[in-house]
Write a protein that holds these residues in place. Structure first.
Motif, mmCIF file in Angstrom:
data_model
loop_
_atom_site.group_PDB
_atom_site.id
_atom_site.type_symbol
_atom_site.label_atom_id
_atom_site.label_comp_id
_atom_site.label_asym_id
_atom_site.label_seq_id
_atom_site.Cartn_x
_atom_site.Cartn_y
_atom_site.Cartn_z
ATOM 1 N N VAL A 48 -0.230 -16.033 -3.950
ATOM 2 C CA VAL A 48 0.468 -16.602 -4.882
ATOM 3 C C VAL A 48 1.367 -17.696 -4.575
ATOM 4 N N ARG B 99 8.151 -14.754 -6.146
ATOM 5 C CA ARG B 99 7.012 -14.315 -5.120
ATOM 6 C C ARG B 99 7.163 -12.824 -4.798
ATOM 7 N N GLU B 100 8.293 -12.519 -4.656
ATOM 8 C CA GLU B 100 8.331 -11.094 -4.173
ATOM 9 C C GLU B 100 8.005 -10.072 -5.442
ATOM 10 N N SER C 74 4.137 -10.182 -5.772
ATOM 11 C CA SER C 74 3.647 -9.688 -4.665
ATOM 12 C C SER C 74 3.735 -7.809 -4.817
ATOM 13 N N GLU C 75 4.799 -7.266 -5.270
ATOM 14 C CA GLU C 75 5.001 -6.138 -5.261
ATOM 15 C C GLU C 75 4.102 -5.573 -6.580
ATOM 16 N N TYR D 23 0.382 -5.892 -5.228
ATOM 17 C CA TYR D 23 0.215 -4.654 -3.961
ATOM 18 C C TYR D 23 0.127 -3.283 -4.820
ATOM 19 N N VAL E 258 -2.385 -9.371 -0.932
ATOM 20 C CA VAL E 258 -1.438 -10.494 -1.347
ATOM 21 C C VAL E 258 -0.998 -11.653 -0.243
ATOM 22 N N GLU E 259 -1.246 -12.761 -0.445
ATOM 23 C CA GLU E 259 -0.866 -13.774 0.493
ATOM 24 C C GLU E 259 0.017 -14.659 -0.277
ATOM 25 N N LEU E 260 1.478 -15.031 0.248
ATOM 26 C CA LEU E 260 2.329 -15.816 -0.593
ATOM 27 C C LEU E 260 2.571 -17.356 0.393
#
Length: 235
Positions: A6, A14-15, A18-19, A22, A28-30
């Motif tokens: 992402v 991003r968060e 990501s959540e 997941y 996930v890689e940010l």
């Protein structure tokens, strides 16, 4: 499940992404900019990339073109933006993006688009767009390839309209706990669908993918009065 990179300069987005990813079982890689995205791509090829168009160092379309010219577009890339024009979306597709997501991104649209992208075979190829072209440049008149991206243009067209719900989402403070930011996002999300479906709980349930009992519970949790919705639906 997939390994998803992402790339977005907004920490809240991003968060949130990501959540969600997941929870769906993905790894996930940010990355917050193009430099971090390049490093992540060099370490290990992701199965899919969610790439924001507007970033401070290098914009997403330029990074996409860079990967394409180096033969590194051997994974599906989905572009994201809340301000992109149709021309930008079409250009990204010509370079190698498989789809475009308009911000704010709904959960259902996000997961559906990712699922479709992961199911498509991707062949690495060099970008065919001249290097001098910028992310905001209009397409040449009569440019080839538009017929191949009709779905993308359809998805990108709403970005030209000023949606009040986008304005509401843009006002969510990002310096608050994630749970509180997510509650604000969900409140706007459900109010949007309630208005869009004329407060029909049946249609909202179908649209959001939530069973009716869960939907009522979620509305109550978010402080959205569901009684008026039930009355409207019974008429």
């Amino acid at each position: 499940m997939a390994r998803i990179l992402v790339v977005d300069d907004e920490v809240g987005i991003r968060e949130l992404l990501s959540e969600i990813l997941y929870d769906e079982g993905h790894t996930v890689e940010l990355a917050e900019n193009a430099a971090e995205a390049r490093a992540a791509r060099a370490r290990k090829r992701p199965d899919l990339v969610l790439l924001d168009i507007w970033m401070p160092d290098t914009d997403g379309v330029s990074l996409l073109r860079e990967w394409g010219s180096q033969g590194l577009l051997d994974m599906p890339v989905i572009m994201m933006s809340g301000h992109a024009t149709v021309d930008t979306a079409v250009e990204a597709t010509r370079i190698g993006a498989v789809d475009f997501l308009e911000k704010p991104i709904t959960l259902q649209k996000l997961l559906k688009t990712i699922s479709a992208a992961l199911a498509r075979p991707v062949v690495a190829k060099a970008a065919s767009v001249p290097a001098a072209t910028t992310a905001s440049a209009p397409m040449p008149a009569g440019g080839g390839g538009q017929a191949d991206v009709s779905d993308l243009v359809t998805n990108a067209a709403p970005a030209l309209e000023l949606d009040p719900h986008q304005l509401q989402l843009s006002s969510i403070p990002l310096d608050q706990p994630l749970r509180e930011a997510r509650d604000e996002f969900e409140r706007i999300y459900f109010e949007y669908h309630l208005g869009r479906e004329n407060h029909s709980m049946t249609r909202v349930s179908e649209r959001t993918g939530l069973e009716r009992t869960h939907l009522y519970r979620k509305l109550k949790q978010l402080g959205i009065d569901a009684s008026r919705r039930r009355q409207s639906e019974s008429r």
